[in-house]
Motif scaffolding. Structure first.
Motif, short mmCIF file in Angstrom:
data_model
loop_
_atom_site.label_atom_id
_atom_site.label_comp_id
_atom_site.label_asym_id
_atom_site.label_seq_id
_atom_site.Cartn_x
_atom_site.Cartn_y
_atom_site.Cartn_z
N VAL A 1 -30.17 31.57 1.04
CA VAL A 1 -29.93 31.73 -0.39
C VAL A 1 -28.66 31.00 -0.80
O VAL A 1 -27.56 31.43 -0.46
N SER A 2 -28.82 29.88 -1.50
CA SER A 2 -27.64 29.11 -1.90
C SER A 2 -27.80 28.65 -3.34
O SER A 2 -28.72 29.08 -4.05
N GLY A 3 -26.91 27.74 -3.76
CA GLY A 3 -26.98 27.24 -5.13
C GLY A 3 -28.19 26.34 -5.34
O GLY A 3 -28.68 26.19 -6.46
N THR B 180 -20.88 29.85 2.96
CA THR B 180 -20.84 28.74 2.01
C THR B 180 -20.75 27.43 2.80
O THR B 180 -20.50 27.43 4.01
N ASP B 181 -20.98 26.29 2.12
CA ASP B 181 -21.06 25.00 2.82
C ASP B 181 -19.80 24.69 3.61
O ASP B 181 -18.69 24.88 3.10
N ASN B 182 -19.97 24.21 4.82
CA ASN B 182 -18.82 23.88 5.68
C ASN B 182 -19.26 22.93 6.79
O ASN B 182 -20.46 22.69 6.98
N ASN C 84 -30.31 18.65 9.61
CA ASN C 84 -30.74 19.30 8.37
C ASN C 84 -29.71 20.36 7.91
O ASN C 84 -29.38 21.28 8.66
N HIS C 85 -29.26 20.20 6.66
CA HIS C 85 -28.29 21.12 6.07
C HIS C 85 -28.78 22.59 6.11
O HIS C 85 -28.01 23.50 6.41
N LEU C 86 -30.06 22.78 5.81
CA LEU C 86 -30.59 24.16 5.73
C LEU C 86 -30.60 24.81 7.11
O LEU C 86 -30.24 25.98 7.26
N SER D 273 -28.22 33.79 5.12
CA SER D 273 -27.14 32.82 5.04
C SER D 273 -27.22 31.98 3.78
O SER D 273 -28.16 32.10 3.01
N GLY D 274 -26.23 31.12 3.56
CA GLY D 274 -26.10 30.36 2.32
C GLY D 274 -25.09 31.07 1.44
O GLY D 274 -24.76 32.24 1.67
N GLY D 275 -24.61 30.38 0.41
CA GLY D 275 -23.53 30.91 -0.43
C GLY D 275 -23.79 32.31 -0.97
O GLY D 275 -22.87 33.15 -1.01
N TYR E 55 -17.43 29.32 -13.43
CA TYR E 55 -18.30 28.70 -12.45
C TYR E 55 -17.53 28.52 -11.14
O TYR E 55 -16.35 28.18 -11.20
N PRO E 56 -18.11 28.68 -9.96
CA PRO E 56 -19.46 29.19 -9.71
C PRO E 56 -19.56 30.69 -10.00
O PRO E 56 -18.61 31.44 -9.80
N GLY E 57 -20.74 31.09 -10.45
CA GLY E 57 -20.89 32.42 -11.02
C GLY E 57 -21.01 33.58 -10.05
O GLY E 57 -20.82 34.73 -10.44
N GLY E 58 -21.34 33.29 -8.79
CA GLY E 58 -21.56 34.38 -7.82
C GLY E 58 -20.38 35.32 -7.68
O GLY E 58 -20.51 36.53 -7.92
N PRO E 59 -19.20 34.81 -7.32
CA PRO E 59 -18.07 35.71 -7.10
C PRO E 59 -17.69 36.55 -8.34
O PRO E 59 -17.52 37.77 -8.21
N ALA F 176 -25.35 34.71 0.34
CA ALA F 176 -25.26 35.74 1.39
C ALA F 176 -23.89 36.42 1.35
O ALA F 176 -23.71 37.50 1.92
N ALA F 177 -22.92 35.76 0.69
CA ALA F 177 -21.59 36.36 0.55
C ALA F 177 -21.63 37.53 -0.45
O ALA F 177 -20.65 38.25 -0.59
N ASN F 178 -22.75 37.71 -1.14
CA ASN F 178 -22.85 38.76 -2.17
C ASN F 178 -22.82 40.16 -1.56
O ASN F 178 -23.60 40.48 -0.66
O1 KG4 Z 1 -24.33 27.48 0.13
P1 KG4 Z 1 -23.47 27.12 -1.04
O2 KG4 Z 1 -21.96 27.11 -0.83
O3 KG4 Z 1 -23.81 25.72 -1.60
C1 KG4 Z 1 -25.12 25.23 -1.72
O4 KG4 Z 1 -25.63 24.68 -0.71
O5 KG4 Z 1 -25.67 25.43 -2.82
O6 KG4 Z 1 -23.85 28.14 -2.22
C2 KG4 Z 1 -23.21 28.11 -3.48
C3 KG4 Z 1 -23.80 29.23 -4.35
C4 KG4 Z 1 -23.33 29.19 -5.81
O7 KG4 Z 1 -24.45 29.24 -6.67
C5 KG4 Z 1 -22.48 30.48 -5.93
O8 KG4 Z 1 -22.53 31.06 -7.23
C6 KG4 Z 1 -23.14 31.38 -4.90
O9 KG4 Z 1 -23.47 30.51 -3.82
N1 KG4 Z 1 -22.25 32.46 -4.44
C7 KG4 Z 1 -22.50 33.77 -4.64
C8 KG4 Z 1 -21.39 34.48 -4.13
N2 KG4 Z 1 -20.50 33.58 -3.62
C9 KG4 Z 1 -21.06 32.33 -3.82
N3 KG4 Z 1 -23.55 34.39 -5.23
C10 KG4 Z 1 -23.51 35.73 -5.30
N4 KG4 Z 1 -22.48 36.48 -4.84
C11 KG4 Z 1 -21.41 35.91 -4.25
N5 KG4 Z 1 -20.41 36.69 -3.80
#
Ligand code: KG4
Ligand code: ZN
Length: 348
Positions: A141-143, A310-312, A116-118, A277-279, A184-188, A281-283
């Motif tokens: 918390v991811s996309g 992030t995904d790896n 499972n990815h999650l 964790s999840g993308g 895009y992606p908008g997080g960074p 979480a890099a925030n």
């Molecule tokens: O876990 P991930 O790489 O892929 C999925 O499984 O979705 O998460 C990607 C998400 C994107 O929506 C991206 O905007 C968000 O993670 N993301 C962030 C940051 N870096 C990536 N959101 C907020 N702050 C960040 N620094």
């Protein structure tokens, strides 16, 4: 006798191949983590295009695996087990990784685990911070996902406590970035713009925090709409958009709700460790606010470094190693990818 586990990830737009060493004492060591991303091919569409992602996985799979073996200084013949993301994710994208993993497993005659990815997003933390205490709470918390999970056993027992009823947190970042003309992606870019803004400049709503709302579920679509309305109103008045303040105020609303609910869930269930964790979480604000609130509540906080969030492929290798260590039965070679695999199914 330690064992080498190969992990393959292809659920979204990242082709990942990771290699880990499972030691006899159950600890898992990271040896290689190679990722090829097709994110640039999706940027002009403002979101992942499934067919484009599948084709990119097909092209990147073998070269990414080769790079991982080169980095680790290993040969294919050193592999003792293979784990692959079986779901959730995009059907066509998952299929590429699952097919590749089956081919490697058949050719090398080693056991294969569809995982499972999650759960992988949580397991990856053990590569940085060591074994997970049981139980622990995970905020994922991811996309594509926003969930609070109780983890009793990373190899077998994960229970959902709450999840988003509409948009995922990362999705909200991506949509708000679009409103603000950020890439895009908008997080960074939002994270970066927010550093120059005032988080109290605009009082954006905190979704699902009313007394009658489910305490551990989330909603971000109202917040996204509130940002859109605010930007439209400013545009109608002919005012310049204060991108930094909008980004900071939006980010504060997201981080506030996520951390408040996670800390409350941990406190109410008497769990002493929170993993984020999840993308997303890099925030930077999410991790600093979580650190502040966890410390005040006496909760240990674990956030893997951004590269692991992030995904790896390393996250799938790490989960695979825990599944192998737990003595789980391997998947049969005819299993299918499951785009809607529930988080309670750690391996299939
Ligand atoms: O876990 P991930 O790489 O892929 C999925 O499984 O979705 O998460 C990607 C998400 C994107 O929506 C991206 O905007 C968000 O993670 N993301 C962030 C940051 N870096 C990536 N959101 C907020 N702050 C960040 N620094
Ligand atoms: Zn993910």
């Amino acid at each position: 006798m330690s064992r080498i586990v190969m992990g393959i990830e292809s659920s979204c737009d990242e082709t990942g191949v990771g290699l880990v060493r499972l030691h006899d004492d159950g600890t898992v060591e990271l040896l290689a983590d190679e990722v090829a991303s097709s994110v640039e091919q999706h940027a002009r569409f403002g979101g992942v295009v499934p067919e484009v992602a599948s084709r990119a996985h097909l092209e990147a799979m073998v070269p990414t695996a080769r790079r991982a073996f080169d980095t680790a200084g290993l040969e294919l013949s050193d592999v003792d087990a293979i784990a692959v993301t079986a779901g959730p994710g995009l059907a066509g994208a998952l299929l590429v990784g699952v097919s590749a993993a089956k081919a490697y497993a058949a050719a090398l005659d080693v056991p294969l685990y569809g995982v499972n990815h999650l759960a992988g997003h949580i397991a990856v933390d053990t590569l940085q911070h060591g074994p997970l205490p049981a139980p622990c709470l995970a905020l994922l918390v991811s996309g594509g996902h926003t969930q609070l999970l109780r983890v009793d056993d990373i190899a077998g027992k994960i229970t959902e406590i709450g999840s988003t009823v509409d948009d995922a947190a990362g999705e909200a970042y991506d949509k708000v970035a679009r409103l603000l003309d950020l890439p895009y992606p908008g997080g960074p870019p939002i994270d970066k713009a927010a550093k120059n803004g005032d988080p109290r400049a605009i009082a954006f709503p905190r979704g699902m925090t009313g007394p009658r709302d489910a305490p551990f579920d989330f909603s971000f679509s109202g917040l996204k709409t509130a940002v859109a309305r605010w930007v439209e109103a400013a545009e109608r008045r002919g005012d310049p958009i204060p991108v930094d303040n909008v980004a900071a105020s939006f980010q504060e609303a997201v981080a506030d709700v996520l951390t408040a609910k996670a800390v409350r869930a941990a406190t109410e269930s008497g769990i002493g460790t929170l993993v984020i964790s999840g993308g997303v979480a890099a925030n930077s604000r999410l991790s600093s606010l979580a650190a502040e609130r966890c410390e005040a509540a006496g909760i240990e906080l674990r956030v893997p470094r951004p590269r692991l969030c992030t995904d790896n492929g390393a996250m799938i290798a790490a989960l695979g190693a825990h599944v192998v260590a737990a003595g789980c039965t391997p998947s049969s070679l005819d299993f299918s990818a499951n785009p809607a695999l529930p988080v309670s199914t750690v391996s299939i």
